[in-house]
Motif scaffolding. Sequence first.
Motif, PDB file in Angstrom:
ATOM      1  N   ALA A 182      41.865  31.770  11.967  1.00 31.83           N
ATOM      2  CA  ALA A 182      42.748  30.844  12.680  1.00 31.83           C
ATOM      3  C   ALA A 182      41.976  29.918  13.615  1.00 31.83           C
ATOM      4  O   ALA A 182      42.455  28.823  13.951  1.00 31.83           O
ATOM      5  N   THR A 183      40.790  30.330  14.037  1.00 35.55           N
ATOM      6  CA  THR A 183      39.987  29.503  14.958  1.00 35.55           C
ATOM      7  C   THR A 183      39.062  28.542  14.212  1.00 35.55           C
ATOM      8  O   THR A 183      38.388  27.726  14.855  1.00 35.55           O
ATOM      9  N   GLN A 184      39.016  28.649  12.879  1.00 33.42           N
ATOM     10  CA  GLN A 184      38.043  27.850  12.133  1.00 33.42           C
ATOM     11  C   GLN A 184      38.280  26.332  12.194  1.00 33.42           C
ATOM     12  O   GLN A 184      37.319  25.575  12.348  1.00 33.42           O
ATOM     13  N   PRO A 185      39.528  25.839  12.105  1.00 28.86           N
ATOM     14  CA  PRO A 185      39.703  24.379  12.190  1.00 28.86           C
ATOM     15  C   PRO A 185      39.140  23.782  13.482  1.00 28.86           C
ATOM     16  O   PRO A 185      38.451  22.749  13.440  1.00 28.86           O
ATOM     17  N   ALA A 186      39.415  24.407  14.614  1.00 32.83           N
ATOM     18  CA  ALA A 186      38.892  23.895  15.889  1.00 32.83           C
ATOM     19  C   ALA A 186      37.371  23.979  15.918  1.00 32.83           C
ATOM     20  O   ALA A 186      36.683  23.053  16.383  1.00 32.83           O
ATOM     21  N   ALA A 187      36.835  25.090  15.388  1.00 39.42           N
ATOM     22  CA  ALA A 187      35.377  25.245  15.371  1.00 39.42           C
ATOM     23  C   ALA A 187      34.737  24.211  14.451  1.00 39.42           C
ATOM     24  O   ALA A 187      33.663  23.662  14.754  1.00 39.42           O
ATOM     25  N   GLN A 188      35.395  23.926  13.337  1.00 40.68           N
ATOM     26  CA  GLN A 188      34.848  22.934  12.406  1.00 40.68           C
ATOM     27  C   GLN A 188      34.898  21.521  13.006  1.00 40.68           C
ATOM     28  O   GLN A 188      33.992  20.718  12.793  1.00 40.68           O
ATOM     29  N   ARG A 189      35.957  21.225  13.746  1.00 42.20           N
ATOM     30  CA  ARG A 189      36.032  19.916  14.402  1.00 42.20           C
ATOM     31  C   ARG A 189      34.900  19.762  15.411  1.00 42.20           C
ATOM     32  O   ARG A 189      34.210  18.723  15.439  1.00 42.20           O
ATOM     33  N   ALA A 190      34.694  20.823  16.206  1.00 41.74           N
ATOM     34  CA  ALA A 190      33.626  20.758  17.209  1.00 41.74           C
ATOM     35  C   ALA A 190      32.261  20.628  16.542  1.00 41.74           C
ATOM     36  O   ALA A 190      31.390  19.856  16.997  1.00 41.74           O
ATOM     37  N   SER A 274      32.167  30.441   9.369  1.00 42.87           N
ATOM     38  CA  SER A 274      31.636  30.906  10.652  1.00 42.87           C
ATOM     39  C   SER A 274      30.866  32.197  10.442  1.00 42.87           C
ATOM     40  O   SER A 274      31.149  32.968   9.513  1.00 42.87           O
ATOM     41  N   VAL A 275      29.910  32.418  11.319  1.00 42.60           N
ATOM     42  CA  VAL A 275      29.108  33.647  11.254  1.00 42.60           C
ATOM     43  C   VAL A 275      29.986  34.864  11.477  1.00 42.60           C
ATOM     44  O   VAL A 275      29.841  35.898  10.813  1.00 42.60           O
ATOM     45  N   ALA A 276      30.932  34.737  12.397  1.00 43.58           N
ATOM     46  CA  ALA A 276      31.801  35.874  12.726  1.00 43.58           C
ATOM     47  C   ALA A 276      32.653  36.281  11.526  1.00 43.58           C
ATOM     48  O   ALA A 276      32.795  37.474  11.221  1.00 43.58           O
ATOM     49  N   LEU A 277      33.224  35.279  10.829  1.00 47.35           N
ATOM     50  CA  LEU A 277      34.060  35.601   9.671  1.00 47.35           C
ATOM     51  C   LEU A 277      33.213  36.165   8.532  1.00 47.35           C
ATOM     52  O   LEU A 277      33.646  37.078   7.819  1.00 47.35           O
ATOM     53  N   THR A 278      32.005  35.657   8.373  1.00 44.31           N
ATOM     54  CA  THR A 278      31.101  36.204   7.353  1.00 44.31           C
ATOM     55  C   THR A 278      30.779  37.654   7.652  1.00 44.31           C
ATOM     56  O   THR A 278      30.751  38.502   6.742  1.00 44.31           O
ATOM     57  N   ARG A 279      30.537  37.957   8.913  1.00 42.13           N
ATOM     58  CA  ARG A 279      30.250  39.353   9.297  1.00 42.13           C
ATOM     59  C   ARG A 279      31.434  40.254   8.974  1.00 42.13           C
ATOM     60  O   ARG A 279      31.260  41.350   8.414  1.00 42.13           O
ATOM     61  N   ILE A 280      32.635  39.789   9.305  1.00 43.97           N
ATOM     62  CA  ILE A 280      33.828  40.583   8.990  1.00 43.97           C
ATOM     63  C   ILE A 280      33.967  40.750   7.479  1.00 43.97           C
ATOM     64  O   ILE A 280      34.303  41.830   6.981  1.00 43.97           O
ATOM     65  N   GLY A 281      33.683  39.680   6.729  1.00 42.92           N
ATOM     66  CA  GLY A 281      33.769  39.751   5.275  1.00 42.92           C
ATOM     67  C   GLY A 281      32.799  40.762   4.686  1.00 42.92           C
ATOM     68  O   GLY A 281      33.136  41.496   3.748  1.00 42.92           O
TER      69      GLY A 281
END
Length: 299
Positions: A182-190, A274-281
């Motif tokens: 859910a945080t990826q769109p904002a992170a991608q914009r930044a 994101s690194v965090a989502l990859t880690r969870i994956g």
Amino acid sequence: MTQRLCSMTGFAREAGFLGDGTAFAWEMKSVNGRGLELRFRLPPGLDALEGPAREAAAKRFKRGNVQIGLTLKQEGRAPLSPDMAALDRMVELAQGLAARLGTETPRAEALLALPGIFRAEQTEPSEAEEEARRSALLAAFQRALAALWESRAAEGARLAGILTALLDEIEALCAAAATEAATQPAAQRAKLMESLDALLGEAGRARFSEDRLVQEVALLAAKSDVREELDRLGAHLAAARALVAEGEGAGRKLDFLVQEFVREANTLCSKSASVALTRIGLELKAAIERLREQAANVE
């Protein structure tokens, strides 16, 4: 039989005595297998047991490599009777040697103690006795089958707990992945803004309209949207829990379902931005691999 989750691993032994005093023992060992494979080791003369025994085992089990052995042991000694022909030959030989050597003829007890003079009585059992013997062995085989089923069911109960814990872990990781996604769109914009600043500088970036930036972020978000994968993982989790609760015959379905888990987890990792989502994956893939190993034990 109640419907319970069964493992393919188990052991059973059923021993006793037949009417003639013969000791018997059925032993059954079961391990994992893609289908049902039954291997019999029967004493000579009892091959006729394999047909009905195989049929009974096939009604009990659907999968597993099962080794089935039967041992027989005659308790005590069979009655002995003298072999008169052998005794006559020994007497004749002893008298001839005594006359030739000028010695006394051996005493009767010495001749009777010679090997081969007494033989075990061999009596052929009647057809009725043979049928009673086979019936008793098959009845004991049925008891051994029931014990093996209980052994596999007890192992299945422990396995159900392990599978449930793994499904809980996967569900928690899916929830964490949904939160991070859910945080990826904002992170991608930044991240896009940082990249434009680095390449063009703040003045150059000003030439890009807000609408263009929104479009670019939307494209990136679409490529990294993992909601569909998470929805399918949620559906697979519900199906897996239902199979564990259903119990009987769940093994093949679980095998297929775990493959679907793997497919969705791989796609999630490939879409991660994101690194965090990859880690969870990656943690999710490791948990699914443990689930696959345990599901391979289910009948």
